[in-house]
Design a protein around this motif. Structure first.
Motif, PDB file in Angstrom:
ATOM      1  N   ALA A 184       0.833  -1.208   0.000  1.00  0.00           N
ATOM      2  CA  ALA A 184       0.000   0.000   0.000  1.00  0.00           C
ATOM      3  C   ALA A 184       0.865   1.256   0.000  1.00  0.00           C
ATOM      4  O   ALA A 184       0.562   2.224  -0.706  1.00  0.00           O
ATOM      5  CB  ALA A 184      -0.948  -0.013   1.196  1.00  0.00           C
ATOM      6  N   ILE A 185       1.950   1.251   0.763  1.00  0.00           N
ATOM      7  CA  ILE A 185       2.864   2.404   0.782  1.00  0.00           C
ATOM      8  C   ILE A 185       3.483   2.592  -0.601  1.00  0.00           C
ATOM      9  O   ILE A 185       3.558   3.721  -1.116  1.00  0.00           O
ATOM     10  CB  ILE A 185       3.960   2.220   1.854  1.00  0.00           C
ATOM     11  N   ALA A 186       3.912   1.498  -1.223  1.00  0.00           N
ATOM     12  CA  ALA A 186       4.518   1.584  -2.562  1.00  0.00           C
ATOM     13  C   ALA A 186       3.518   2.145  -3.568  1.00  0.00           C
ATOM     14  O   ALA A 186       3.874   2.978  -4.416  1.00  0.00           O
ATOM     15  CB  ALA A 186       5.012   0.210  -3.013  1.00  0.00           C
ATOM     16  N   LYS A 187       2.271   1.714  -3.470  1.00  0.00           N
ATOM     17  CA  LYS A 187       1.233   2.214  -4.377  1.00  0.00           C
ATOM     18  C   LYS A 187       1.004   3.712  -4.162  1.00  0.00           C
ATOM     19  O   LYS A 187       0.898   4.471  -5.124  1.00  0.00           O
ATOM     20  CB  LYS A 187      -0.068   1.445  -4.163  1.00  0.00           C
ATOM     21  N   GLU A 188       0.942   4.135  -2.909  1.00  0.00           N
ATOM     22  CA  GLU A 188       0.748   5.558  -2.614  1.00  0.00           C
ATOM     23  C   GLU A 188       1.924   6.379  -3.140  1.00  0.00           C
ATOM     24  O   GLU A 188       1.735   7.449  -3.722  1.00  0.00           O
ATOM     25  CB  GLU A 188       0.578   5.782  -1.107  1.00  0.00           C
ATOM     26  N   GLN A 189       3.132   5.887  -2.936  1.00  0.00           N
ATOM     27  CA  GLN A 189       4.318   6.597  -3.419  1.00  0.00           C
ATOM     28  C   GLN A 189       4.322   6.682  -4.944  1.00  0.00           C
ATOM     29  O   GLN A 189       4.681   7.716  -5.519  1.00  0.00           O
ATOM     30  CB  GLN A 189       5.588   5.917  -2.910  1.00  0.00           C
ATOM     31  N   ALA A 190       3.900   5.613  -5.620  1.00  0.00           N
ATOM     32  CA  ALA A 190       3.851   5.610  -7.085  1.00  0.00           C
ATOM     33  C   ALA A 190       2.824   6.617  -7.593  1.00  0.00           C
ATOM     34  O   ALA A 190       3.068   7.312  -8.595  1.00  0.00           O
ATOM     35  CB  ALA A 190       3.525   4.209  -7.599  1.00  0.00           C
ATOM     36  N   GLU A 191       1.698   6.715  -6.896  1.00  0.00           N
ATOM     37  CA  GLU A 191       0.673   7.677  -7.308  1.00  0.00           C
ATOM     38  C   GLU A 191       1.168   9.115  -7.129  1.00  0.00           C
ATOM     39  O   GLU A 191       0.905   9.972  -7.971  1.00  0.00           O
ATOM     40  CB  GLU A 191      -0.619   7.440  -6.533  1.00  0.00           C
ATOM     41  N   VAL A 192       1.889   9.375  -6.052  1.00  0.00           N
ATOM     42  CA  VAL A 192       2.456  10.716  -5.836  1.00  0.00           C
ATOM     43  C   VAL A 192       3.447  11.035  -6.953  1.00  0.00           C
ATOM     44  O   VAL A 192       3.418  12.121  -7.542  1.00  0.00           O
ATOM     45  CB  VAL A 192       3.136  10.819  -4.447  1.00  0.00           C
ATOM     46  N   THR A 193       4.306  10.086  -7.265  1.00  0.00           N
ATOM     47  CA  THR A 193       5.300  10.284  -8.328  1.00  0.00           C
ATOM     48  C   THR A 193       4.615  10.552  -9.660  1.00  0.00           C
ATOM     49  O   THR A 193       5.017  11.450 -10.409  1.00  0.00           O
ATOM     50  CB  THR A 193       6.227   9.055  -8.432  1.00  0.00           C
ATOM     51  N   GLU A 194       3.572   9.797  -9.961  1.00  0.00           N
ATOM     52  CA  GLU A 194       2.843   9.986 -11.216  1.00  0.00           C
ATOM     53  C   GLU A 194       2.187  11.368 -11.280  1.00  0.00           C
ATOM     54  O   GLU A 194       2.235  12.034 -12.315  1.00  0.00           O
ATOM     55  CB  GLU A 194       1.789   8.887 -11.372  1.00  0.00           C
ATOM     56  N   ARG A 195       1.606  11.814 -10.185  1.00  0.00           N
ATOM     57  CA  ARG A 195       0.997  13.153 -10.152  1.00  0.00           C
ATOM     58  C   ARG A 195       2.050  14.238 -10.353  1.00  0.00           C
ATOM     59  O   ARG A 195       1.813  15.236 -11.024  1.00  0.00           O
ATOM     60  CB  ARG A 195       0.229  13.365  -8.856  1.00  0.00           C
ATOM     61  N   GLN A 196       3.203  14.035  -9.738  1.00  0.00           N
ATOM     62  CA  GLN A 196       4.273  15.025  -9.874  1.00  0.00           C
ATOM     63  C   GLN A 196       4.783  15.089 -11.319  1.00  0.00           C
ATOM     64  O   GLN A 196       5.096  16.152 -11.824  1.00  0.00           O
ATOM     65  CB  GLN A 196       5.424  14.721  -8.915  1.00  0.00           C
ATOM     66  N   LYS A 197       4.842  13.954 -11.994  1.00  0.00           N
ATOM     67  CA  LYS A 197       5.278  13.910 -13.390  1.00  0.00           C
ATOM     68  C   LYS A 197       4.282  14.620 -14.299  1.00  0.00           C
ATOM     69  O   LYS A 197       4.660  15.310 -15.232  1.00  0.00           O
ATOM     70  CB  LYS A 197       5.456  12.471 -13.862  1.00  0.00           C
ATOM     71  N   SER A 198       2.986  14.391 -13.999  1.00  0.00           N
ATOM     72  CA  SER A 198       1.955  14.962 -14.869  1.00  0.00           C
ATOM     73  C   SER A 198       1.626  16.407 -14.503  1.00  0.00           C
ATOM     74  O   SER A 198       0.855  17.058 -15.195  1.00  0.00           O
ATOM     75  CB  SER A 198       0.691  14.104 -14.832  1.00  0.00           C
ATOM     76  N   GLY A 199       2.182  16.876 -13.381  1.00  0.00           N
ATOM     77  CA  GLY A 199       1.944  18.251 -12.954  1.00  0.00           C
ATOM     78  C   GLY A 199       0.574  18.475 -12.363  1.00  0.00           C
ATOM     79  O   GLY A 199       0.114  19.596 -12.241  1.00  0.00           O
ATOM     80  N   ALA A 200      -0.114  17.397 -11.963  1.00  0.00           N
ATOM     81  CA  ALA A 200      -1.471  17.532 -11.395  1.00  0.00           C
ATOM     82  C   ALA A 200      -1.430  17.947  -9.956  1.00  0.00           C
ATOM     83  O   ALA A 200      -0.553  17.743  -9.221  1.00  0.00           O
ATOM     84  CB  ALA A 200      -2.217  16.220 -11.513  1.00  0.00           C
TER      85      ALA A 200
END
Length: 139
Positions: A123-139
């Motif tokens: 769950a932590i890895a999934k949350e971290q991946a979602e944060v990284t993805e948002r940061q990449k997309s600028g959302a």
């Protein structure tokens, strides 16, 4: 040879604990999803409240087994962290906690604690991946 394992009651108890493990692991995953801060320091729980969405809590656990959740969070509070976040709980950390607190942990309970930790780490890895993805997309 483990003579206890040959007894019918021991087999039923082991099967019961095997079924309990995924329930508690799912509870941990839900907790992480709701209570892990995002890149702005806000949790999903806080965001839901801000938008007036109904509170969603992890499924309730039978009170007879809440001690396993308490054990997990107590052990987890002492877990080590690396550069990419929390590390999985080691057998040494669990054994040291057991020794320091005087808590006897049965092998079925140990299996459940490890399953809970696996769910926590996923769950932590999934949350971290979602944060990284948002940061990449600028959302």
């Amino acid at each position: 040879m483990d003579r206890q394992a040959d007894r019918p009651g021991a087999r039923r108890r082991s099967r019961f604990f095997l079924e309990l493990g995924p329930i508690l692991a799912d509870h941990i995953a839900q907790h992480v999803r709701l209570n892990t801060p995002d890149e702005n320091g806000e949790t999903r729980r806080q965001r839901n409240e801000r938008f007036g969405l109904p509170a969603v809590d992890p499924d309730t656990v039978n009170p007879d087994f809440e001690y396993l959740l308490e054990w997990f969070w107590d052990i987890s509070a002492g877990r080590s962290h690396g550069f990419s976040g929390p590390n999985p709980l080691s057998m040494t950390e669990i054994a040291n906690w057991s020794t320091l607190t005087g808590t006897v942990v049965r092998r079925e309970e140990l299996s459940i604690l490890r399953a809970m930790d696996g769910a926590f780490m996923s769950a932590i890895a999934k949350e971290q991946a979602e944060v990284t993805e948002r940061q990449k997309s600028g959302a």
